[in-house]
Design a protein around this motif. Sequence first.
Motif, PDB file in Angstrom:
ATOM      1  N   VAL A 353       0.832  -1.207   0.000  1.00 24.50           N
ATOM      2  CA  VAL A 353       0.000   0.000   0.000  1.00 24.50           C
ATOM      3  C   VAL A 353       0.864   1.254   0.000  1.00 24.50           C
ATOM      4  CG1 VAL A 353      -0.134  -0.009   2.526  1.00 24.50           C
ATOM      5  CG2 VAL A 353      -1.863   1.212   1.223  1.00 24.50           C
ATOM      6  N   ASN A 354       0.414   2.275  -0.730  1.00 25.36           N
ATOM      7  CA  ASN A 354       1.044   3.583  -0.712  1.00 25.36           C
ATOM      8  C   ASN A 354       0.400   4.384   0.419  1.00 25.36           C
ATOM      9  OD1 ASN A 354       2.069   6.119  -1.147  1.00 25.36           O
ATOM     10  ND2 ASN A 354       1.055   6.436  -3.120  1.00 25.36           N
ATOM     11  N   LEU A 355       1.086   4.488   1.542  1.00 23.88           N
ATOM     12  CA  LEU A 355       0.502   5.120   2.727  1.00 23.88           C
ATOM     13  C   LEU A 355       0.133   6.577   2.475  1.00 23.88           C
ATOM     14  CD1 LEU A 355       2.745   3.643   5.576  1.00 23.88           C
ATOM     15  CD2 LEU A 355       0.452   2.927   4.894  1.00 23.88           C
ATOM     16  N   PHE A 356       0.902   7.266   1.630  1.00 23.04           N
ATOM     17  CA  PHE A 356       0.616   8.661   1.351  1.00 23.04           C
ATOM     18  C   PHE A 356      -0.786   8.819   0.750  1.00 23.04           C
ATOM     19  CE2 PHE A 356       0.563  12.187  -1.732  1.00 23.04           C
ATOM     20  CZ  PHE A 356       0.820  13.249  -0.890  1.00 23.04           C
ATOM     21  N   ALA A 357      -1.189   7.885  -0.100  1.00 19.86           N
ATOM     22  CA  ALA A 357      -2.502   7.960  -0.752  1.00 19.86           C
ATOM     23  C   ALA A 357      -3.643   7.784   0.234  1.00 19.86           C
ATOM     24  CB  ALA A 357      -2.598   6.900  -1.850  1.00 19.86           C
ATOM     25  N   TYR A 358      -3.349   7.227   1.426  1.00 17.68           N
ATOM     26  CA  TYR A 358      -4.383   6.984   2.432  1.00 17.68           C
ATOM     27  C   TYR A 358      -4.088   7.732   3.727  1.00 17.68           C
ATOM     28  CZ  TYR A 358      -5.280   3.108  -0.758  1.00 17.68           C
ATOM     29  OH  TYR A 358      -5.537   2.358  -1.876  1.00 17.68           O
ATOM     30  N   SER A 359      -3.432   8.884   3.614  1.00 17.16           N
ATOM     31  CA  SER A 359      -2.959   9.592   4.808  1.00 17.16           C
ATOM     32  C   SER A 359      -4.068   9.924   5.792  1.00 17.16           C
ATOM     33  CB  SER A 359      -2.215  10.870   4.401  1.00 17.16           C
ATOM     34  OG  SER A 359      -3.061  11.749   3.675  1.00 17.16           O
ATOM     35  N   GLN A 360      -5.243  10.312   5.300  1.00 22.40           N
ATOM     36  CA  GLN A 360      -6.324  10.684   6.215  1.00 22.40           C
ATOM     37  C   GLN A 360      -6.811   9.479   7.011  1.00 22.40           C
ATOM     38  OE1 GLN A 360      -9.004  14.034   5.324  1.00 22.40           O
ATOM     39  NE2 GLN A 360     -10.660  12.546   5.291  1.00 22.40           N
ATOM     40  N   ALA A 361      -6.978   8.339   6.345  1.00 20.64           N
ATOM     41  CA  ALA A 361      -7.404   7.129   7.044  1.00 20.64           C
ATOM     42  C   ALA A 361      -6.319   6.651   8.007  1.00 20.64           C
ATOM     43  CB  ALA A 361      -7.754   6.038   6.032  1.00 20.64           C
ATOM     44  N   VAL A 362      -5.057   6.767   7.602  1.00 20.40           N
ATOM     45  CA  VAL A 362      -3.940   6.382   8.477  1.00 20.40           C
ATOM     46  C   VAL A 362      -3.935   7.241   9.739  1.00 20.40           C
ATOM     47  CG1 VAL A 362      -1.426   6.373   8.706  1.00 20.40           C
ATOM     48  CG2 VAL A 362      -2.496   5.449   6.638  1.00 20.40           C
ATOM     49  N   GLY A 363      -4.153   8.544   9.571  1.00 21.51           N
ATOM     50  CA  GLY A 363      -4.212   9.439  10.724  1.00 21.51           C
ATOM     51  C   GLY A 363      -5.337   9.089  11.677  1.00 21.51           C
ATOM     52  N   MET A 364      -6.454   8.589  11.142  1.00 20.31           N
ATOM     53  CA  MET A 364      -7.562   8.172  11.996  1.00 20.31           C
ATOM     54  C   MET A 364      -7.152   7.000  12.885  1.00 20.31           C
ATOM     55  SD  MET A 364     -10.543   8.479   9.117  1.00 20.31           S
ATOM     56  CE  MET A 364     -11.851   7.721  10.078  1.00 20.31           C
ATOM     57  N   LEU A 365      -6.360   6.079  12.344  1.00 15.79           N
ATOM     58  CA  LEU A 365      -5.867   4.961  13.154  1.00 15.79           C
ATOM     59  C   LEU A 365      -4.979   5.468  14.280  1.00 15.79           C
ATOM     60  CD1 LEU A 365      -4.845   2.254  10.506  1.00 15.79           C
ATOM     61  CD2 LEU A 365      -7.044   2.581  11.622  1.00 15.79           C
ATOM     62  N   MET A 366      -4.176   6.499  13.981  1.00 16.51           N
ATOM     63  CA  MET A 366      -3.266   7.052  14.980  1.00 16.51           C
ATOM     64  C   MET A 366      -4.021   7.748  16.105  1.00 16.51           C
ATOM     65  SD  MET A 366      -0.425   8.539  12.295  1.00 16.51           S
ATOM     66  CE  MET A 366       0.764   9.073  13.531  1.00 16.51           C
ATOM     67  N   LEU A 367      -5.194   8.310  15.791  1.00 14.56           N
ATOM     68  CA  LEU A 367      -5.986   9.026  16.791  1.00 14.56           C
ATOM     69  C   LEU A 367      -6.971   8.125  17.528  1.00 14.56           C
ATOM     70  CD1 LEU A 367      -6.774  12.258  14.721  1.00 14.56           C
ATOM     71  CD2 LEU A 367      -5.290  12.108  16.731  1.00 14.56           C
ATOM     72  N   GLY A 368      -7.320   7.000  16.937  1.00  9.19           N
ATOM     73  CA  GLY A 368      -8.303   6.102  17.549  1.00  9.19           C
ATOM     74  C   GLY A 368      -7.705   5.255  18.656  1.00  9.19           C
ATOM     75  N   ASP A 369      -8.545   4.820  19.600  1.00 15.47           N
ATOM     76  CA  ASP A 369      -8.055   3.974  20.688  1.00 15.47           C
ATOM     77  C   ASP A 369      -9.030   2.854  21.064  1.00 15.47           C
ATOM     78  OD1 ASP A 369     -10.060   5.410  21.868  1.00 15.47           O
ATOM     79  OD2 ASP A 369      -8.795   6.445  23.320  1.00 15.47           O
ATOM     80  N   ALA A 370     -10.091   2.675  20.278  1.00 16.49           N
ATOM     81  CA  ALA A 370     -11.078   1.632  20.586  1.00 16.49           C
ATOM     82  C   ALA A 370     -10.746   0.350  19.837  1.00 16.49           C
ATOM     83  CB  ALA A 370     -12.486   2.098  20.206  1.00 16.49           C
ATOM     84  N   VAL A 371     -10.934  -0.795  20.489  1.00 18.04           N
ATOM     85  CA  VAL A 371     -10.752  -2.090  19.840  1.00 18.04           C
ATOM     86  C   VAL A 371     -11.936  -2.314  18.901  1.00 18.04           C
ATOM     87  CG1 VAL A 371     -10.545  -4.572  20.171  1.00 18.04           C
ATOM     88  CG2 VAL A 371      -9.487  -3.000  21.802  1.00 18.04           C
ATOM     89  N   CYS A 372     -11.671  -2.468  17.611  1.00 19.54           N
ATOM     90  CA  CYS A 372     -12.739  -2.509  16.611  1.00 19.54           C
ATOM     91  C   CYS A 372     -12.966  -3.877  16.000  1.00 19.54           C
ATOM     92  CB  CYS A 372     -12.428  -1.525  15.478  1.00 19.54           C
ATOM     93  SG  CYS A 372     -12.302   0.189  16.020  1.00 19.54           S
ATOM     94  N   LEU A 373     -12.089  -4.855  16.306  1.00 16.85           N
ATOM     95  CA  LEU A 373     -12.235  -6.196  15.741  1.00 16.85           C
ATOM     96  C   LEU A 373     -12.525  -7.209  16.831  1.00 16.85           C
ATOM     97  CD1 LEU A 373      -9.355  -6.547  13.125  1.00 16.85           C
ATOM     98  CD2 LEU A 373     -11.733  -6.045  12.701  1.00 16.85           C
TER      99      LEU A 373
END
Length: 453
Positions: A353-373
């Motif tokens: 994956v090209n992380l730059f192309a998904y920067s906004q979604a990647v940033g959401m992972l960095m800000l999130g703290d809830a177990v989602c799976l």
Amino acid sequence: MIVAIDLGSSSIVGVVGMREGDRIKITAVERVPSEGAVRRGCVVNVDEVASRVRKLVTMLENKLSAKIEKTYVAIAGQSVRSIRHTASRHLPEGTVITENLLADLYNEGRNFSIANADIVDIVPNEIVVNDFLVDNPVGMTATKIQIEMQLAVARQSITKNLRAVFAKLNLPIAGFILGVKADAEALLSKEDKENGCVLVNFGGGTTTVSVYCGGFLKYFVTIPLGGKSITMDIISLGFVDVEAERFKITLGSALLSNAEQLKGITLEGKGKNSIKPKDLNKATVVRIEEIVANVVNQIKESGYRTAVNGGIVISGNASQLKDLPELLHKESGMEVRCGNVSSSVSADKDTDVNLFAYSQAVGMLMLGDAVCLSRERESVKSSSRFWLFGGDDKKQSEQKKPKPQQQPKQEKVEKTKPVKKKQEKEKQSGGIFDKIRNQIVDIIGEDDNETMK
């Protein structure tokens, strides 16, 4: 494990990552097109978006062999902007500042009334106690406290439609995350924010301008123009959608002077019309110049132009237009560079994956703290079978390989008194039902993969 879904104007992106201390490892990324269902970052067709998100979630679950229990969702769109708000209190002599007092001040901002709009987030800025700037005022004694904050405001329909989409899927929202905050989390360092910089996300349907100064987000606004605006201009020359997008990337440029390099090339449009690349380039330049002019104007409107020392950082798929950094530098007089995803984020070795192309979604992972799976899903193969004589899967499994000369037990659905009497009567007379039943048991015993549907 954290899940984030970003509903963009060109595509809907789903990213799953595992937090390992201060680091995030991306374990799965999927995307589906959003054309026609999401416009300028806003959901315009709830049913269609729900259908596409359902497909996206299924793709992620299949890749992970786990069930997604909840997800973070990005808040973005053409109406999302910031409003500066100040909350203050004059306090009796000797008052100690507590967490509850700070919460009251932030709630004042959260409950601030804005016509036809929702406050979707509160972004804290400076805290001033007794006319002195402080980082953490809890425990201090004061006679006056003042908090400056940015209220993230959006049309009421944005959050309403997002909630409707995930309600249709019975998928809880772990939290809404402001898109501009997520993008900055992934692309800007602490030093970038301290020195002051402008983050410009050139998206498909919108362009977002965020201004940072002194470590705080001071201003942001969404411009309702993006990469798709350029594509539509190229389509108007006589190209189909796919060709227009391809030519924008391969031949388009932000500078008209580069059109000279395309001399001697002829493109074929609809109806085999000949189109000169120079005309395509002109269409691209006119639209991107309009977008850049709006970006520069918003930087001035923020009031922080002279306080920004770190220049402009660009992101988003449309930021890859040829010569865009040069045009932006020329018009703004500021240094321009492409953003880089934080070194604390990496992709699993099996995730290309090209992380730059998904920067906004990647940033959401960095800000999130809830177990989602949830834990790994159990096989659902047996649950999809339909057995002729009913009963649960466990009982059917026990009957798959009957011992030689052993009569199968009566099925659960045949235990009512009227049925039992009828079966006993047929058994005594060597009835046809007993023969048919034995034949079917023999078939199942020969091939335990055979099912009746």
